[in-house]
Motif scaffolding. Structure first.
Motif, mmCIF file in Angstrom:
data_model
loop_
_atom_site.group_PDB
_atom_site.id
_atom_site.type_symbol
_atom_site.label_atom_id
_atom_site.label_comp_id
_atom_site.label_asym_id
_atom_site.label_seq_id
_atom_site.Cartn_x
_atom_site.Cartn_y
_atom_site.Cartn_z
ATOM 1 N N VAL A 36 0.850 -1.189 0.000
ATOM 2 C CA VAL A 36 0.000 0.000 0.000
ATOM 3 C C VAL A 36 0.885 1.238 0.000
ATOM 4 O O VAL A 36 2.013 1.205 0.485
ATOM 5 N N SER A 37 0.387 2.341 -0.553
ATOM 6 C CA SER A 37 1.120 3.598 -0.513
ATOM 7 C C SER A 37 0.161 4.750 -0.259
ATOM 8 O O SER A 37 0.019 5.225 0.852
ATOM 9 N N CYS A 38 -0.553 5.222 -1.304
ATOM 10 C CA CYS A 38 -1.342 6.454 -1.168
ATOM 11 C C CYS A 38 -2.568 6.291 -0.266
ATOM 12 O O CYS A 38 -3.005 7.223 0.374
ATOM 13 N N ARG A 39 -3.166 5.140 -0.282
ATOM 14 C CA ARG A 39 -4.389 4.830 0.478
ATOM 15 C C ARG A 39 -5.588 5.660 0.044
ATOM 16 O O ARG A 39 -6.548 5.822 0.797
ATOM 17 N N ASN A 40 -5.529 6.236 -1.149
ATOM 18 C CA ASN A 40 -6.701 6.992 -1.619
ATOM 19 C C ASN A 40 -7.130 6.614 -3.033
ATOM 20 O O ASN A 40 -7.873 7.349 -3.678
ATOM 21 N N GLY A 41 -6.626 5.488 -3.531
ATOM 22 C CA GLY A 41 -7.110 4.993 -4.814
ATOM 23 C C GLY A 41 -6.482 5.601 -6.041
ATOM 24 O O GLY A 41 -7.047 5.488 -7.125
ATOM 25 N N PRO A 62 -11.960 5.335 -8.955
ATOM 26 C CA PRO A 62 -10.605 5.402 -8.408
ATOM 27 C C PRO A 62 -9.631 4.988 -9.504
ATOM 28 O O PRO A 62 -10.044 4.764 -10.621
ATOM 29 N N GLY A 63 -8.380 4.882 -9.238
ATOM 30 C CA GLY A 63 -7.335 4.664 -10.238
ATOM 31 C C GLY A 63 -7.416 3.371 -11.004
ATOM 32 O O GLY A 63 -6.420 2.682 -11.177
ATOM 33 N N LEU A 64 -8.598 3.056 -11.482
ATOM 34 C CA LEU A 64 -8.816 1.873 -12.315
ATOM 35 C C LEU A 64 -9.624 2.285 -13.532
ATOM 36 O O LEU A 64 -10.553 3.079 -13.420
ATOM 37 N N SER A 65 -9.292 1.717 -14.687
ATOM 38 C CA SER A 65 -10.123 1.966 -15.867
ATOM 39 C C SER A 65 -11.371 1.088 -15.781
ATOM 40 O O SER A 65 -11.414 0.095 -15.045
ATOM 41 N N VAL A 78 -9.265 1.365 -1.155
ATOM 42 C CA VAL A 78 -10.512 2.135 -1.199
ATOM 43 C C VAL A 78 -11.747 1.280 -1.503
ATOM 44 O O VAL A 78 -12.864 1.794 -1.490
ATOM 45 N N ALA A 79 -11.554 0.012 -1.788
ATOM 46 C CA ALA A 79 -12.678 -0.872 -2.108
ATOM 47 C C ALA A 79 -13.351 -1.347 -0.826
ATOM 48 O O ALA A 79 -12.686 -1.778 0.117
#
Ligand code: FES
Length: 90
Positions: A36-41, A62-65, A78-79
């Motif tokens: 884990v790093s940012c914890r915000n997606g 969040p950071g997914l297409s 974030v899920a």
């Protein structure tokens, strides 16, 4: 509030999480290690394959297409679970 079981594929340990708790937060409470790093997606460090179950997000994308979501990827930081969940490293 419903409670679901969270497990990492290949590991016997599992943890319970309610529908308002991120997969990562639940796993951390139980001592289950996950990158884990940012914890915000946004950074994708925690990227996982969702082998079983369903998740939801507090923010629309969040950071997914959309394609990655359809292919079964998720961001555990974030899920939130909507069913019992099994994840694996991406
Ligand atoms: S830790 Fe950055 S997206 Fe999950």
């Amino acid at each position: 509030m419903k409670t679901f079981r969270i497990r990492i594929d290949g590991q016997a340990a599992e943890v319970e999480a309610d529908s308002e708790t991120s997969l990562f937060a639940a796993m951390t409470r139980a001592g289950m290690a996950w990158p884990v790093s940012c914890r915000n997606g946004t950074c994708r460090t925690c990227l996982a394959r969702l082998l079983q179950g369903q998740v939801r997000y507090e923010i629309p994308w969040p950071g997914l297409s959309a394609e990655e979501k359809l292919e079964g990827y998720c961001l555990p930081c974030v899920a939130r679970p909507m069913a019992d969940v099994v994840i694996a490293p991406a």
